[in-house]
Design a protein around this motif. Structure first.
Motif: not given
Length: 71
Positions: A1-11
């Motif tokens: 599983m990949s975690v994209n914190l930048e995307y999650q924070v932006a959303e």
């Protein structure tokens, strides 16, 4: 599983900003009755209240534009 914190924070930021815009539209629009009771609107030109309300209700679109340009 990949975690994209930048995307999650932006959303998350987008969702919270959209919640804020919705809250503004629900709580900061001015009814004709409120405008008559508030002396701030006395000196404003005809149509000011409608324009003010349109701006408040349009915050969601402004947020979308801001976030798109920020990418």
């Amino acid at each position: 599983m990949s975690v994209n914190l930048e995307y999650q924070v932006a959303e998350l930021f987008r969702a919270r900003m959209e919640d804020f815009a919705k809250w503004c539209a629900e709580n900061w629009t001015v009814t004709p009755e409120q405008a008559l009771q508030d002396n701030v609107f006395d000196s404003k030109p005809a149509g000011y209240r409608e324009g003010y309300n349109a701006a408040i209700e349009g915050l969601s679109g402004a947020i979308d534009c801001f976030l798109e340009e920020s990418r």
